[in-house]
Write a protein that holds these residues in place. Structure first.
Motif, mmCIF file in Angstrom:
data_model
loop_
_atom_site.group_PDB
_atom_site.id
_atom_site.type_symbol
_atom_site.label_atom_id
_atom_site.label_comp_id
_atom_site.label_asym_id
_atom_site.label_seq_id
_atom_site.Cartn_x
_atom_site.Cartn_y
_atom_site.Cartn_z
ATOM 1 N N GLY A 38 0.787 -1.124 -0.088
ATOM 2 C CA GLY A 38 0.086 -0.048 0.106
ATOM 3 C C GLY A 38 0.884 1.337 -0.057
ATOM 4 N N GLY A 39 1.944 1.059 0.922
ATOM 5 C CA GLY A 39 2.887 2.576 0.671
ATOM 6 C C GLY A 39 3.384 2.616 -0.331
ATOM 7 N N ILE A 40 3.895 1.543 -1.372
ATOM 8 C CA ILE A 40 4.528 1.571 -2.572
ATOM 9 C C ILE A 40 3.548 2.264 -3.648
ATOM 10 C CG2 ILE A 40 5.395 0.319 -4.639
ATOM 11 C CD1 ILE A 40 6.446 -1.783 -2.448
ATOM 12 N N ALA A 41 2.198 1.816 -3.697
ATOM 13 C CA ALA A 41 1.138 2.213 -4.507
ATOM 14 C C ALA A 41 0.764 3.574 -4.222
ATOM 15 C CB ALA A 41 0.062 1.369 -4.546
ATOM 16 N N TRP A 42 0.724 4.181 -3.048
ATOM 17 C CA TRP A 42 0.603 5.314 -2.796
ATOM 18 C C TRP A 42 1.664 6.264 -3.036
ATOM 19 C CZ3 TRP A 42 -2.866 8.858 -1.852
ATOM 20 C CH2 TRP A 42 -2.522 10.125 -1.073
ATOM 21 N N GLN A 43 2.866 5.883 -2.971
ATOM 22 C CA GLN A 43 3.774 6.938 -3.435
ATOM 23 C C GLN A 43 3.887 6.961 -5.018
ATOM 24 O OE1 GLN A 43 4.394 8.038 -0.336
ATOM 25 N NE2 GLN A 43 6.426 8.608 -0.984
ATOM 26 N N PHE A 44 3.554 5.763 -5.718
ATOM 27 C CA PHE A 44 3.641 5.891 -7.250
ATOM 28 C C PHE A 44 2.418 6.997 -7.614
ATOM 29 C CE2 PHE A 44 6.176 2.292 -7.679
ATOM 30 C CZ PHE A 44 6.882 2.744 -9.013
ATOM 31 N N ALA A 45 1.365 6.822 -6.769
ATOM 32 C CA ALA A 45 0.313 7.950 -7.004
ATOM 33 C C ALA A 45 0.652 9.255 -6.588
ATOM 34 C CB ALA A 45 -0.955 7.607 -6.281
ATOM 35 N N ARG A 46 1.176 9.227 -5.693
ATOM 36 C CA ARG A 46 1.932 10.609 -5.383
ATOM 37 C C ARG A 46 2.724 11.236 -6.542
ATOM 38 N NH1 ARG A 46 4.898 11.331 -0.245
ATOM 39 N NH2 ARG A 46 4.910 13.245 -0.616
ATOM 40 N N ALA A 47 3.577 10.416 -7.135
ATOM 41 C CA ALA A 47 4.441 10.742 -8.043
ATOM 42 C C ALA A 47 3.417 11.071 -9.295
ATOM 43 C CB ALA A 47 5.557 9.838 -8.294
ATOM 44 N N GLY A 48 2.302 10.817 -9.396
ATOM 45 C CA GLY A 48 1.512 11.149 -10.664
ATOM 46 C C GLY A 48 1.202 9.808 -11.458
ATOM 47 N N ALA A 49 1.433 8.733 -11.185
ATOM 48 C CA ALA A 49 1.218 7.794 -12.029
ATOM 49 C C ALA A 49 -0.199 7.241 -11.721
ATOM 50 C CB ALA A 49 2.196 6.390 -11.777
ATOM 51 N N ALA A 50 -0.814 6.546 -12.835
ATOM 52 C CA ALA A 50 -1.959 5.700 -12.619
ATOM 53 C C ALA A 50 -1.614 4.402 -11.928
ATOM 54 C CB ALA A 50 -2.786 5.858 -13.892
ATOM 55 N N VAL A 51 -2.438 3.902 -10.927
ATOM 56 C CA VAL A 51 -1.965 2.612 -10.099
ATOM 57 C C VAL A 51 -2.927 1.630 -10.367
ATOM 58 C CG1 VAL A 51 -1.257 1.803 -7.991
ATOM 59 C CG2 VAL A 51 -0.599 4.273 -8.465
ATOM 60 N N VAL A 52 -2.113 0.424 -10.683
ATOM 61 C CA VAL A 52 -3.198 -1.088 -10.365
ATOM 62 C C VAL A 52 -2.691 -1.390 -9.198
ATOM 63 C CG1 VAL A 52 -3.597 -2.927 -11.463
ATOM 64 C CG2 VAL A 52 -3.086 -1.064 -12.840
ATOM 65 N N ALA A 53 -3.622 -1.424 -8.207
ATOM 66 C CA ALA A 53 -3.377 -1.959 -7.057
ATOM 67 C C ALA A 53 -3.823 -3.693 -7.101
ATOM 68 C CB ALA A 53 -4.112 -1.395 -5.930
ATOM 69 N N HIS A 54 -2.867 -4.436 -7.078
ATOM 70 C CA HIS A 54 -3.276 -6.002 -7.061
ATOM 71 C C HIS A 54 -3.547 -6.317 -5.458
ATOM 72 C CE1 HIS A 54 -1.910 -10.037 -5.830
ATOM 73 N NE2 HIS A 54 -2.700 -10.212 -6.683
ATOM 74 N N TYR A 55 -4.604 -7.345 -5.546
ATOM 75 C CA TYR A 55 -4.796 -7.917 -4.041
ATOM 76 C C TYR A 55 -5.017 -9.291 -4.579
ATOM 77 C CZ TYR A 55 -9.649 -7.546 -4.990
ATOM 78 O OH TYR A 55 -10.954 -7.711 -5.841
ATOM 79 N N HIS A 56 -4.964 -10.039 -3.424
ATOM 80 C CA HIS A 56 -5.466 -11.527 -3.384
ATOM 81 C C HIS A 56 -6.704 -11.748 -2.380
ATOM 82 C CE1 HIS A 56 -4.864 -16.208 -3.005
ATOM 83 N NE2 HIS A 56 -5.768 -16.054 -3.688
ATOM 84 N N HIS A 57 -6.430 -11.678 -1.105
ATOM 85 C CA HIS A 57 -7.573 -11.778 -0.290
ATOM 86 C C HIS A 57 -7.969 -10.393 0.397
ATOM 87 C CE1 HIS A 57 -7.082 -16.017 -0.275
ATOM 88 N NE2 HIS A 57 -5.829 -15.970 -0.049
ATOM 89 N N GLY A 58 -7.335 -9.364 0.165
ATOM 90 C CA GLY A 58 -7.342 -7.883 0.746
ATOM 91 C C GLY A 58 -8.449 -7.294 0.088
ATOM 92 N N GLU A 59 -9.660 -7.382 -0.295
ATOM 93 C CA GLU A 59 -10.390 -6.719 -1.304
ATOM 94 C C GLU A 59 -10.735 -5.536 -0.452
ATOM 95 O OE1 GLU A 59 -14.443 -6.819 -3.937
ATOM 96 O OE2 GLU A 59 -14.074 -8.401 -2.494
ATOM 97 N N SER A 60 -11.097 -5.542 0.714
ATOM 98 C CA SER A 60 -11.558 -4.130 1.288
ATOM 99 C C SER A 60 -10.436 -3.008 1.410
ATOM 100 C CB SER A 60 -12.235 -4.451 2.660
ATOM 101 O OG SER A 60 -11.414 -5.157 3.740
ATOM 102 N N ARG A 61 -9.227 -3.672 1.615
ATOM 103 C CA ARG A 61 -7.914 -2.911 1.974
ATOM 104 C C ARG A 61 -7.670 -2.225 0.556
ATOM 105 N NH1 ARG A 61 -6.790 -7.175 5.327
ATOM 106 N NH2 ARG A 61 -5.211 -8.033 3.682
#
Length: 271
Positions: A38-61
């Motif tokens: 989540g921290g990695i994805a958030w920093q990519f978003a802060r840098a302006g990237a469009a982010v695909v957040a993959h999950y397996h069991h953590g749908e709500s997160r």
């Protein structure tokens, strides 16, 4: 109408000009429903990237992460996949690329497991499960992503390894070995994919904080903060910053390397 308000202060608008500019790029982060992911994805978003957040069991997160990014003005989607299944890895990459007209500029292979089992109690099934979750998944996602990236002239792949890939910890024989394998796989992929403009690296974190860690492992946290020259635990965003850097143009001649992000603890003498 409810008077309940979100007690959290709003995030500053995205992108953040203090980070490398990844505007117009697409980043896929596996395991984004976890703390480091989540921290990695958030920093990519802060840098302006469009982010695909993959999950397996953590749908709500994953959904909460996407909501956080979009509320701040970023662009993100969540995609589910079981990365121990090769076809799911390929589907994840295909859906990620299809989302933004065929773009996939950065892949971060973060998803994995870290069970604690003494070596004498490990089974072959434990060993295979560790490699399936931490190494084979990264292989399958990297191979699929590279096929997309080379059609567009290049991209970057970053594996999240660990300082345990070089400095083993007890009870982690299968994890230590898997992270060491991941570091060498990145170097091998860098060698073969470099001519296609694809850079491949690893980031090796030290101890990263999470809610409840100090209560669950007070002695370990105490020893770490005493040993680390920067005198604190890592934060998920520290790993995200390293990944954003490696995906940016600033790192366009960096490939096949392992970037250690451990607060300097590896500089401590071992004798």
């Amino acid at each position: 109408m409810s008077d309940v308000r979100d007690p959290r202060p709003p995030d500053p608008p995205l992108p953040d000009p203090r980070l490398p500019d990844l505007s117009g790029r697409v980043a896929l982060v596996t395991g984004a429903s976890g703390g480091i992911g989540g921290g990695i994805a958030w920093q990519f978003a802060r840098a302006g990237a469009a982010v695909v957040a993959h999950y397996h069991h953590g749908e709500s997160r994953a959904a909460a992460l996407v909501d956080r990014i979009t509320r701040a003005g970023g662009d993100a989607i969540a995609v589910a996949a079981d990365l121990t299944v090769e076809d799911d890895c390929r589907r994840l990459v295909a859906e990620s690329a299809a989302w933004q007209d065929g773009r996939l500029d950065a892949l971060v292979n973060n998803a994995g497991i870290q069970p604690l089992t003494p070596l004498d109690e490990l089974t072959a099934a434990d060993w295979r499960g560790m490699y399936d979750a931490n190494v084979t998944s990264a292989f399958s996602c990297t191979q699929a992503a590279a096929r997309v990236m080379r059609e567009r002239g290049g991209g970057s792949v970053t594996h999240i390894a660990s300082i345990e890939g070089r400095h083993p910890a007890p009870g982690h024989a299968h994890y230590n070995a898997a992270k060491a394998a991941l570091i060498m796989f990145a170097r091998s992929a860098a060698l073969e994919y470099g001519p296609h403009g694809i850079r491949v690296n690893t980031v090796s974190p030290g101890l990263i904080d999470r809610p409840g860690l100090a209560a669950d492992w007070p002695e370990g946290v105490r020893r770490w903060t005493a040993a680390a020259p920067l005198v604190r635990l890592g934060r998920p965003e520290d790993i995200g910053n390293a990944c954003v850097f490696l995906a940016s143009d600033t790192a366009d001649w960096i490939s096949g390397t392992d970037l250690v992000v451990d607060g300097g603890v590896g500089a401590r003498p071992t004798w």
